[in-house]
Each structure stands twice: as structure tokens, then as C-alpha cells.
Design an enzyme around this catalytic site. Structure first.
Site, PDB file in Angstrom:
ATOM      1  N   ASP A  15      -7.114  65.338  58.563  1.00  0.00           N
ATOM      2  CA  ASP A  15      -6.221  64.486  58.643  1.00  0.00           C
ATOM      3  C   ASP A  15      -6.138  63.359  57.664  1.00  0.00           C
ATOM      4  O   ASP A  15      -5.269  62.505  57.689  1.00  0.00           O
ATOM      5  CB  ASP A  15      -7.385  64.398  60.587  1.00  0.00           C
ATOM      6  CG  ASP A  15      -6.608  65.260  61.336  1.00  0.00           C
ATOM      7  OD1 ASP A  15      -6.063  65.774  61.387  1.00  0.00           O
ATOM      8  OD2 ASP A  15      -8.309  64.747  62.059  1.00  0.00           O
ATOM      9  N   ARG A  94     -19.611  54.536  63.142  1.00  0.00           N
ATOM     10  CA  ARG A  94     -18.845  54.083  63.509  1.00  0.00           C
ATOM     11  C   ARG A  94     -18.396  52.345  62.953  1.00  0.00           C
ATOM     12  O   ARG A  94     -17.634  52.004  61.835  1.00  0.00           O
ATOM     13  CB  ARG A  94     -18.046  53.995  64.183  1.00  0.00           C
ATOM     14  CG  ARG A  94     -17.515  55.716  64.778  1.00  0.00           C
ATOM     15  CD  ARG A  94     -16.997  56.339  63.511  1.00  0.00           C
ATOM     16  NE  ARG A  94     -16.665  57.293  64.499  1.00  0.00           N
ATOM     17  CZ  ARG A  94     -16.506  58.809  63.779  1.00  0.00           C
ATOM     18  NH1 ARG A  94     -16.578  57.974  62.411  1.00  0.00           N
ATOM     19  NH2 ARG A  94     -16.208  59.687  63.471  1.00  0.00           N
ATOM     20  N   ASP A 123     -13.830  56.753  69.032  1.00  0.00           N
ATOM     21  CA  ASP A 123     -13.842  56.682  68.124  1.00  0.00           C
ATOM     22  C   ASP A 123     -13.377  55.665  67.181  1.00  0.00           C
ATOM     23  O   ASP A 123     -13.633  54.509  66.898  1.00  0.00           O
ATOM     24  CB  ASP A 123     -14.440  57.853  67.255  1.00  0.00           C
ATOM     25  CG  ASP A 123     -15.831  58.061  66.512  1.00  0.00           C
ATOM     26  OD1 ASP A 123     -16.436  57.748  67.078  1.00  0.00           O
ATOM     27  OD2 ASP A 123     -15.767  59.461  66.352  1.00  0.00           O
ATOM     28  N   SER A 173     -14.206  70.037  66.142  1.00  0.00           N
ATOM     29  CA  SER A 173     -13.512  69.059  64.860  1.00  0.00           C
ATOM     30  C   SER A 173     -14.952  68.681  64.948  1.00  0.00           C
ATOM     31  O   SER A 173     -15.691  68.897  66.150  1.00  0.00           O
ATOM     32  CB  SER A 173     -12.545  67.943  65.847  1.00  0.00           C
ATOM     33  OG  SER A 173     -13.455  67.049  66.028  1.00  0.00           O
TER      34      SER A 173
END
Ligand code: ARG
Length: 398
Positions: A15, A94, A123, A173
Site C-alpha cells: 500500500d 499510531r 487507524d 493484513s
């Protein structure tokens, strides 16, 4: 006119690799990447890959120490486990990633920061809200949220732009840092299906774990783990060591159907060997060192704290206030906990605290008992008074 710079949070995966090219094309910008090591990152090849794809520069930062000390351990002290299952590895990472991004964006004069989060997850919320808390004027671009491609379309774009698909690109993922590994998608999307063994990387299948139990002793100072089996360890090393020890015994697998902030229920698998062990140990030490009222209040705060972390509200006054309460509760959470790791189970088998509230002479049924048994009569008489009063008036309520 020189091109604008966009700073992209870069993991080296498919990604964010596609994001490099997409940002260059769509925004006609220089793309500088920032790769942040919160554990488990092999930096050199990731950096090279960013440059190969065409990044103007590829920055790196080692955030491991800061992550464990300022994010993971405070959450451990708080007992922060989302929905009683998830130790919040991704969620804790994060805000720190957002912090490094905002700092670096200012340094390289970027007009925007970019990340590879999808438009369906938590996220994106954590990244965007955290960045905005640190710089209310920051501009955030989330290419994956914008392009709306399915996997095939993304692979086509990658092929057309000469972006190699990383060999590790599995049907899942994943996200990982020192505090844990998050695994979703593919076969895991059926909550009835048992997770295939290949979903797990850090924890052994029970059949492959040692037949004999492993005992481990963890010492805490003010709610912070400092020694393992009497040996002093830095924060990062301590977590790595427990991930290894517990993972080898199959400890740390979590199968959670969770409630995302964006309203979706999703099934996620977690591996958090150190997280499971440290939360069990810390909680057990608190049973000796906190009063009943403190312990009760703390479970309420723990739930609030874990929601705050999960929901992307790290950089808020509310989180700071909760942290202050938690920190105050931890001043006597000092002592040792002994655990047995065996065949996927982590069991606390002993705990001791030099300034604990447990009194053997009060608890014992043997010689040396100092508890005043006769005083219980008066205590019960008054404690039961409102019950007897009610019974006299409303016998039908009993
Ligand atoms: N569900 C977890 C969270 O919201 C992890 C998210 C990332 N997971 C992943 N497999 N990429 O914190």
C-alpha cells in the site's frame, strides 16, 4: 517552481509503496518517506525500497524506547485492554507515529503528511486526529482512502509502475510493533472459522511447545517492570525477551471480534505474548498493593483509558487526566510476580510486595491469628441493621 514536498509514513508494504507513486502523479509533488521503527522493522531494505520507487529522500527513526516507555508502560499501568481482550498494540503505536510525522513534516517543510490507512479502519482516525492535535493546521492525505481500488486494481497499478509486490504479501493484513501483532482479513473474516496456523508468527502452536513449563519472575517498581528473573533489563529488551519466552510456550494468542470506532464489527487475531504476560503479572501485583476501593475505581478507569486509546484520543487532556490518576495509584505497586508459561497458558503462581496490604496474621486460620473474631458480632449487627429493618416492614421482599 520547485515542487511541494509531501511526507509519507512508509512501511515498505504494498500500500505505502503504491502511495509513493500515486502521490507523485496525483499531486505532482516530491515524496519524502519516513519509516518509524516501533519494533520488528528491518530498516535498511525498507529505506532502499522507498528510494528505488522514487522517493526524494527516505528518513528513518528508531522509536522503540519512546514507544515502550511513554506509550506501552503507561497503558500497562492503566490495565488498558480493549474490550477485555486486545492490549492495544496498533492503537498505541499510531499516536507516536503521528508525532514523528508531524515533527519531520515541519523539518522538511512538507505541505502535507500522508499515510496508507484505509477508509474503513480505526487507524485513519488515530492518525488524522493525533496529527491534528499536534498541529491543528496539518494537512493529511490518505491515498488508499481516496483511490478506492480493490486488490486487483492496486496490483495492476503497481505492475504498471514497476512496483514489486513484497514476497511477504500474504492473504492477511498485518501490523506489528513491540507490543503485538495484529492480523486480519482473508480467512479470518469468518468469525466461525478457526484461524489457520499460518496467521501466527510469534506464538508456537501448542503441539510445538515444550512439555515442561517455563517459570518466569517479573519484578515491578511503581508499576513498571524492571527485572526478569532478577536480571535488570531495559524497557525494549524486557518486552522483546518476554515476547520470545511466552511466544515459545504458545502464550499470547487472542481472537477478538471487536467494535471499531467506525461502527463495524471486525474479527481480528492478535499475538501479544509480552502483553498478556505483563498484564497478568501487573494485575496480580495490584491485588496485593491496592486497596479494594482503589482496585475497583481502577477497573473503571482502565475501561475508559482503553477506549480513549482505541478511539484515537491519545493527545487529549482527558487521556492526560486519566494517566495522572493511574500514575498516582502505582506508587506502591512494587514487588515480584512469578508466572508459569505452559502450553498456551500464562498462570500467576505467586506474588509478593514489600509494602503490600496483605497481612498473613490477619488472614491465617493457623496459630498467630490476630483478627478479632468477637468484634465481627458487632460489625454484622450494624451491617445487617438495614436488612432487618426492611424485613420487618416488607417481609415479601426477602
Ligand atoms: N483492529 C486493530 C486496531 O484497531 C488493529 C488494526 C490494524 N490491523 C491490521 N491487521 N492491519 O487497533
Amino acid at each position: 517552481m520547485p515542487k511541494d514536498t509531501i511526507l509519507l509514513a512508509y512501511s515498505g508494504g504494498l500500500d505505502t509503496s503504491v502511495c509513493v507513486k500515486w502521490l507523485q502523479e496525483k499531486h505532482n509533488a516530491n515524496v519524502v518517506t519516513l519509516t518509524i521503527d516501533l519494533g520488528m522493522v528491518d530498516m535498511a531494505p525498507i529505506r532502499q525500497r522507498a528510494l528505488d520507487i522514487g522517493a526524494a529522500d527516505a528518513l528513518t527513526v528508531d522509536g522503540r524506547e519512546e514507544f515502550v516507555k511513554n506509550y506501552v508502560f503507561p497503558a500497562l499501568q492503566a490495565g488498558a485492554v480493549y474490550e477485555e481482550q486486545y492490549p492495544l498494540a496498533t492503537a498505541l503505536g499510531r499516536p507516536l507515529i503521528a508525532k514523528y510525522m508531524v515533527e519531520a513534516a515541519h523539518r522538511v517543510n512538507a505541505v502535507a503528511i500522508a499515510h496508507g490507512c484505509t477508509g474503513k479502519g480505526n487507524d485513519q482516525v488515530r492518525m488524522d486526529v493525533s496529527a491534528g492535535a499536534l498541529d491543528p493546521n496539518v494537512k493529511v492525505i490518505a491515498p488508499v482512502r481516496e483511490w478506492g481500488w480493490n486488490r486487483e486494481e492496486e496490483l495492476e497499478y503497481a505492475a504498471a509502475h514497476g512496483i514489486e509486490v513484497p514476497p511477504s504479501n500474504s492473504s492477511y493484513s498485518t501490523d506489528e510493533n513491540l507490543w503485538g501483532r495484529s492480523i486480519e482479513a482473508g480467512e479470518l473474516e469468518d468469525p466461525w472459522a478457526e484461524p489457520p496456523e499460518d496467521a501466527y508468527l510469534w506464538t508456537k502452536a501448542i503441539a510445538e511447545t515444550p512439555d515442561d513449563p517455563t517459570y518466569v519472575e517479573i519484578s515491578f517498581q511503581g508499576g513498571i517492570p524492571t527485572l526478569i528473573d532478577g536480571e535488570e533489563m531495559g524497557a525494549v529488551q524486557l518486552v522483546e525477551h518476554l515476547n520470545d519466552l511466552a511466544g515459545r510456550n504458545g502464550v499470547g494468542r487472542i481472537d477478538h471480534v471487536e467494535n471499531r470506532l467506525v461502527g463495524i464489527k471486525s474479527r481480528e487475531i492478535y499475538e501479544s505474548p509480552a502483553g498478556v504476560v505483563l498484564h497478568a503479572a501487573h494485575k496480580s501485583l495490584e491485588t496485593l498493593t491496592l486497596s479494594k476501593d482503589q482496585a475497583r475505581m481502577k477497573t473503571i478507569v482502565a475501561q475508559e483509558y482503553s477506549d480513549v486509546v482505541y478511539n484515537g484520543l491519545w493527545f487529549t487532556a482527558h487521556r492526560r487526566d486519566l494517566t495522572s490518576y493511574v500514575a498516582s495509584t502505582q506508587r506502591h505497586v512494587t514487588g515480584d510476580v512469578r508466572l508459569r508459561l505452559h502450553k498456551g497458558n500464562c498462570t500467576v503462581v505467586g506474588r509478593k510486595a514489600p509494602k503490600g496490604l496483605y497481612s498473613h496474621s490477619l488472614a491465617t486460620y493457623d496459630r498467630g491469628d490476630v483478627f478479632d473474631h468477637r468484634a465481627s458480632e458487632g460489625f454484622i449487627s450494624i451491617y445487617g441493621l438495614p436488612v432487618r429493618t426492611q424485613a420487618a416492614q416488607h417481609p415479601e421482599d426477602a
